[in-house]
Write a protein that holds these residues in place. Structure first.
Motif, PDB file in Angstrom:
ATOM      1  N   LEU A  36      52.121  13.306 -19.086  1.00  0.00           N
ATOM      2  CA  LEU A  36      50.812  12.698 -18.813  1.00  0.00           C
ATOM      3  C   LEU A  36      50.323  11.915 -20.029  1.00  0.00           C
ATOM      4  O   LEU A  36      49.814  10.798 -19.901  1.00  0.00           O
ATOM      5  CB  LEU A  36      49.809  13.790 -18.434  1.00  0.00           C
ATOM      6  N   GLY A  37      50.501  12.503 -21.224  1.00  0.00           N
ATOM      7  CA  GLY A  37      50.058  11.836 -22.451  1.00  0.00           C
ATOM      8  C   GLY A  37      50.775  10.521 -22.678  1.00  0.00           C
ATOM      9  O   GLY A  37      50.139   9.509 -23.022  1.00  0.00           O
ATOM     10  N   GLN A  40      49.452   7.873 -20.188  1.00  0.00           N
ATOM     11  CA  GLN A  40      48.135   7.327 -20.512  1.00  0.00           C
ATOM     12  C   GLN A  40      48.237   6.297 -21.632  1.00  0.00           C
ATOM     13  O   GLN A  40      47.556   5.262 -21.614  1.00  0.00           O
ATOM     14  CB  GLN A  40      47.186   8.458 -20.889  1.00  0.00           C
ATOM     15  N   SER A  41      49.108   6.553 -22.604  1.00  0.00           N
ATOM     16  CA  SER A  41      49.290   5.603 -23.710  1.00  0.00           C
ATOM     17  C   SER A  41      49.924   4.308 -23.211  1.00  0.00           C
ATOM     18  O   SER A  41      49.504   3.209 -23.583  1.00  0.00           O
ATOM     19  CB  SER A  41      50.174   6.224 -24.797  1.00  0.00           C
ATOM     20  N   VAL A  43      49.850   3.050 -20.168  1.00  0.00           N
ATOM     21  CA  VAL A  43      48.944   2.301 -19.295  1.00  0.00           C
ATOM     22  C   VAL A  43      48.138   1.305 -20.114  1.00  0.00           C
ATOM     23  O   VAL A  43      47.991   0.128 -19.746  1.00  0.00           O
ATOM     24  CB  VAL A  43      48.000   3.254 -18.523  1.00  0.00           C
ATOM     25  N   SER A  44      47.618   1.750 -21.246  1.00  0.00           N
ATOM     26  CA  SER A  44      46.826   0.866 -22.112  1.00  0.00           C
ATOM     27  C   SER A  44      47.704  -0.148 -22.825  1.00  0.00           C
ATOM     28  O   SER A  44      47.295  -1.292 -23.053  1.00  0.00           O
ATOM     29  CB  SER A  44      46.057   1.698 -23.140  1.00  0.00           C
ATOM     30  N   CYS A  51      51.689   1.868 -10.864  1.00  0.00           N
ATOM     31  CA  CYS A  51      52.128   3.111 -11.478  1.00  0.00           C
ATOM     32  C   CYS A  51      52.664   4.047 -10.392  1.00  0.00           C
ATOM     33  O   CYS A  51      51.995   4.273  -9.384  1.00  0.00           O
ATOM     34  CB  CYS A  51      50.977   3.780 -12.227  1.00  0.00           C
ATOM     35  N   THR A  53      53.842   7.917 -10.032  1.00  0.00           N
ATOM     36  CA  THR A  53      53.797   9.160 -10.793  1.00  0.00           C
ATOM     37  C   THR A  53      54.128  10.381  -9.948  1.00  0.00           C
ATOM     38  O   THR A  53      53.729  10.466  -8.778  1.00  0.00           O
ATOM     39  CB  THR A  53      52.417   9.363 -11.454  1.00  0.00           C
ATOM     40  N   HIS A  64      45.430  13.963 -12.391  1.00  0.00           N
ATOM     41  CA  HIS A  64      44.714  13.616 -13.628  1.00  0.00           C
ATOM     42  C   HIS A  64      44.994  12.169 -14.027  1.00  0.00           C
ATOM     43  O   HIS A  64      44.107  11.458 -14.507  1.00  0.00           O
ATOM     44  CB  HIS A  64      45.128  14.551 -14.769  1.00  0.00           C
ATOM     45  N   LEU A  65      46.243  11.720 -13.819  1.00  0.00           N
ATOM     46  CA  LEU A  65      46.583  10.339 -14.152  1.00  0.00           C
ATOM     47  C   LEU A  65      45.894   9.364 -13.196  1.00  0.00           C
ATOM     48  O   LEU A  65      45.406   8.307 -13.624  1.00  0.00           O
ATOM     49  CB  LEU A  65      48.100  10.146 -14.102  1.00  0.00           C
ATOM     50  N   TYR A  68      42.352   9.131 -14.325  1.00  0.00           N
ATOM     51  CA  TYR A  68      42.264   8.374 -15.589  1.00  0.00           C
ATOM     52  C   TYR A  68      42.346   6.874 -15.325  1.00  0.00           C
ATOM     53  O   TYR A  68      41.547   6.082 -15.843  1.00  0.00           O
ATOM     54  CB  TYR A  68      43.381   8.817 -16.532  1.00  0.00           C
ATOM     55  N   ILE A  69      43.330   6.478 -14.500  1.00  0.00           N
ATOM     56  CA  ILE A  69      43.506   5.049 -14.210  1.00  0.00           C
ATOM     57  C   ILE A  69      42.340   4.512 -13.387  1.00  0.00           C
ATOM     58  O   ILE A  69      41.881   3.381 -13.609  1.00  0.00           O
ATOM     59  CB  ILE A  69      44.855   4.823 -13.490  1.00  0.00           C
TER      60      ILE A  69
END
Length: 459
Positions: A36-37, A40-41, A43-44, A51, A53, A64-65, A68-69
């Motif tokens: 997940l970490g 997230q990195s 994506v930015s 995506c 997942t 959670h992803l 976040y998105i």
């Protein structure tokens, strides 16, 4: 032109490699993350166009992803990879804002179809808003909210249940969701579940093969097949018999249908939208609707306001509808005067927008000039109609004798039949000269034309 980018998030190297090979062959640039970490990195960092997942990740989960998105990069569609048969997980992902889901083991054809649809989304929210606004008239708060919901839901593949009173525009909303989404090039197939005889419903929805029953002289695809690649809209879904609800549930969960008489299931690729004017929760409590089907079709709930809930939109709505009707009938431009607007504003419209359209169409036919007044709307005659119409005696030619009992339960049909017989006689007496017929009846030619069209006598 740079290749579109897809972020693959899965902790299994074999899955990541399979997806990477498949998507690369589609001309896409891929990036991979195992946690997940990392996702997230990335994506930015790379700003992917899509995506993919997995649900289970070492340091969290796919939901959670998705969240976040949705919060930080809402223009990026996310598709969830779920375990086979994990309906609850798929629904949770869709509710969180996922574009769609695909189950393991991954079928490559289904994957390519999903990716192609997702990448058709160009993120042009302003254009979507403009398109929705042109078809959804009004500025009441409830309509502004509905407009935003449609724009958001058009970008998703989640099943949507549309609830609202009869005539409020549920099918209009369904069509807007379809035409402003990635399935716009596919068919929009609408079916009224209450209008199909129960013994034909399975064949209509799923199709049948030759010889499966008496009269099945050839293979026939069903409505699910007709909507392949597009959207299937089940209107008045609450009217489905319980036995059919079970089969529909399976079709939705398995994304496959079994034609009547066939031993094999056929994969389906449809987005499902449904609607009803009934309270499905009350239908479930009464034992008339399955709770598990409700849970499956009601992933997203959308309320269409009644005309009473958006009364401030009535003048604009009425003028726009009148302009459209006049254009369709090739009439000169007509206007509603202040008395007509006031009369409309004081009416409750139990039939909502559909009733407004009918009232304006009748008013256009009955008005003589280019201005529609309160008198042309004929609200007084509508309220004065009742089923105690005086019985007619049989005439010498032996024609049908009308009695007041025939009006019970269907006064509109009763009055239409009376009017049809009168018009037919007048046309015959005028040797089918419509101008002479209108003069004989003491009505305008426009009014005669409207009545003939309404009663199917204009051929």
């Amino acid at each position: 032109m740079a290749a579109q980018r897809v972020l693959i998030v899965d902790d299994e190297p074999d899955i990541r490699e399979l997806l990477d090979i498949t998507l690369s062959r589609m001309g896409l640039e891929t990036f991979s993350a195992a946690t997940l970490g990392e996702a997230q990195s990335l994506v930015s960092e790379v700003s992917p166009d899509l995506c993919l997942t997995d649900m289970k990740l070492p340091d969290g989960n796919g939901i959670h992803l998705v969240e976040y998105i949705q919060e930080a990069h809402s223009h990026i569609p996310v598709a969830m990879i779920t375990a086979h048969g994990s309906v609850e997980t798929a629904i949770s992902a869709l509710k969180a804002g996922a574009f769609d889901f695909i189950s393991k083991p991954i079928e490559l054809e289904s994957l390519r179809s999903l990716v192609s649809r997702a990448l058709q989304l160009d993120g042009d929210t302003a254009s979507l808003n403009k398109a929705v606004s042109s078809d959804l008239i009004g500025n009441a708060p409830s309509i502004q909210k509905l407009r935003k919901q449609i724009t958001k839901l058009a970008r998703s593949q989640a099943p949507v249940h549309i609830q609202g009173e009869s005539g409020s525009g549920k099918e209009v909303v369904a069509r807007l969701i379809h035409h402003n989404g990635p399935r716009a090039a596919g068919n929009f197939v609408a079916v009224n579940c209450g209008a199909i005889p129960p013994d034909l419903m399975e064949s209509e929805l799923f199709g049948h093969i030759k010889g499966s029953f008496t009269g099945a002289t050839a293979d026939k695809p069903g409505l699910f097949q007709a909507a392949a690649g597009g959207t299937l809209f089940l209107d008045e879904v609450a009217d489905l018999p319980i036995s059919m609800q079970v089969k529909l549930l399976r079709a939705i969960q398995e994304k496959a249908v079994r034609p009547v008489g066939s031993n094999e299931e056929t994969a389906t690729d449809v987005r499902l939208l449904s609607a009803t004017h009934k309270d499905l929760v009350a239908e479930i409590d009464a034992g008339r609707f399955r709770n598990d089907l409700f849970y499956r079709i009601n992933v997203i709930d959308l309320h269409v306001p009644s005309l009473r809930e958006r009364a401030e939109d009535l003048p604009q709505l009425a003028r726009t509808i009148l302009e459209r009707i006049a254009s369709e009938q090739e009439e000169e431009k007509l206007r509603l005067d202040d008395s007509a607007i006031e009369a409309l504003s004081n009416y409750s419209f139990p039939g909502n927008v559909r009733e407004l359209e009918n009232i304006l169409e009748r008013a256009l036919a009955l008005s003589d000039g280019d201005l529609i007044t309160a008198e042309d709307l004929q609200f007084s005659s509508m309220s004065s109609r009742n089923p105690t119409t005086r019985a007619r005696e049989s005439d010498k030619e032996g024609k049908h004798t009308w009695s007041e009992e025939e009006a019970y339960g269907d006064i509109e049909g009763y009055l239409d039949e009376m009017e049809k017989q009168i018009l037919s006689k007048a046309l015959e007496d005028s040797r089918w000269n419509k101008t002479a017929t209108a003069k004989l009846l003491g009505i305008s030619f426009r009014s005669l034309r409207y009545r003939l069209k309404k009663l199917g006598l204009d051929e």
